[in-house]
Design an enzyme around this catalytic site. Sequence first.
Site, mmCIF file in Angstrom:
data_model
loop_
_atom_site.group_PDB
_atom_site.id
_atom_site.type_symbol
_atom_site.label_atom_id
_atom_site.label_comp_id
_atom_site.label_asym_id
_atom_site.label_seq_id
_atom_site.Cartn_x
_atom_site.Cartn_y
_atom_site.Cartn_z
ATOM 1 N N CYS A 45 0.824 -1.219 0.000
ATOM 2 C CA CYS A 45 0.000 0.000 0.000
ATOM 3 C C CYS A 45 0.853 1.262 0.000
ATOM 4 C CB CYS A 45 -0.925 -0.003 1.209
ATOM 5 S SG CYS A 45 -2.233 -1.249 1.121
ATOM 6 N N CYS A 56 0.855 -29.055 -3.931
ATOM 7 C CA CYS A 56 1.184 -27.841 -3.194
ATOM 8 C C CYS A 56 2.412 -28.067 -2.321
ATOM 9 C CB CYS A 56 0.001 -27.423 -2.322
ATOM 10 S SG CYS A 56 0.348 -26.059 -1.194
#
Length: 387
Positions: A308, A365
């Site tokens: 951000c 995974c």
Amino acid sequence: MQGVAGGFPSECEVAAVAALVAGGAHFYDVREAEEHAHGLPAGALPLPLSALEAGDAVLPADGAPLLLICARGQRSQRAAELLRERGFDDVASVRGGFDAWRSAGLPLASGDASSAVPTFDADALARYDRHLRLAQVGAAGQQRLMASRVVLVGAGGLGSPAAFYLAAAGVGTLVIIDDDRVERSNLQRQILHTDAAVGSPKVVSARERLLALNPRLRVEGVEARLLPENVEALLSGADVVIDGSDNFATRYLVDAACRQLAVPLVYGAVERFTGQVSVFDAGRQRGRAPCYRCLFPEPPGADAAPNCAEAGVLGVLPGLIGMLQATEALKLLLGIGDPLVGRLLTVDALGMRFRELALAADPDCPGCGAHAVFDGYAAIETFCASR
């Protein structure tokens, strides 16, 4: 109290119930079963009016008086008439019913017939009134929330709304982990903090605001950064973990610890005008539920996923995503609804569009696949640093 010919009242106030029960009266709640899920007046036994009307109810034949309560006092009067017609002379309806009982702050018991221990005082009855009215929550569910422990990683844009709503909902213990201090640039989206808190540790600011909202809580502020040597200890004992972190190293550490501890992880992320939410539960449902690494096997490059501070974010967007995270956490704690396990919810705030993507457990995974090997948390930190 309004009397009848036999001397026993046909109606009584909620304040008189305890003395009448102490004198030998039997106390029954004639609301229906789904209403009993909201909780029962302490000492009352469930006796649905529908069962009375069908003739299925079995009542004691000891001649003791009967006290009847419903939601507001109408159905209990109908039940009292039925019982008088069947030969029970001393029957009273409780005026104002369950609503009057709660307004008076009288003790409430779980709607589960196996648990009749009063749990809520007057403050809790008022504070959690709207939860207690929900059949899917009720007294038993609120008890569960009050006994729960949720760990929030981060007291920033995502952690702020999530923490506020979990505190308001009555989650008993909130653990907030953050090593940052409040900056003025945080205030555009991190609503836990105020201008007066600038410069103070976020966990201190967060604790003050949350206890101001709900002083019944236990709020534990941990001013620390999650690291390989502390991550498992800090997350241990949680019923749910909410990830509000803003960097991939922390996300991979939290995901690994939740798998090892078998704790569900509520994930959220924001960037500019978009966000995403999911629930990872591979620790409890290995091979069936995905983990974070099923979505991101490796951290994307810095250019592909700026934070951000670099890219900016619309101030309200973390609020939206954080509230969705809180919603998922409450569903998990209560065991209700359909959590976002195996689903990724994405939000485009500019177009105000929500999109759901299927996210299956990846058999290959590196985190939770059939051949995955856990080499320790330090290896995860090294792996993230190399990307």
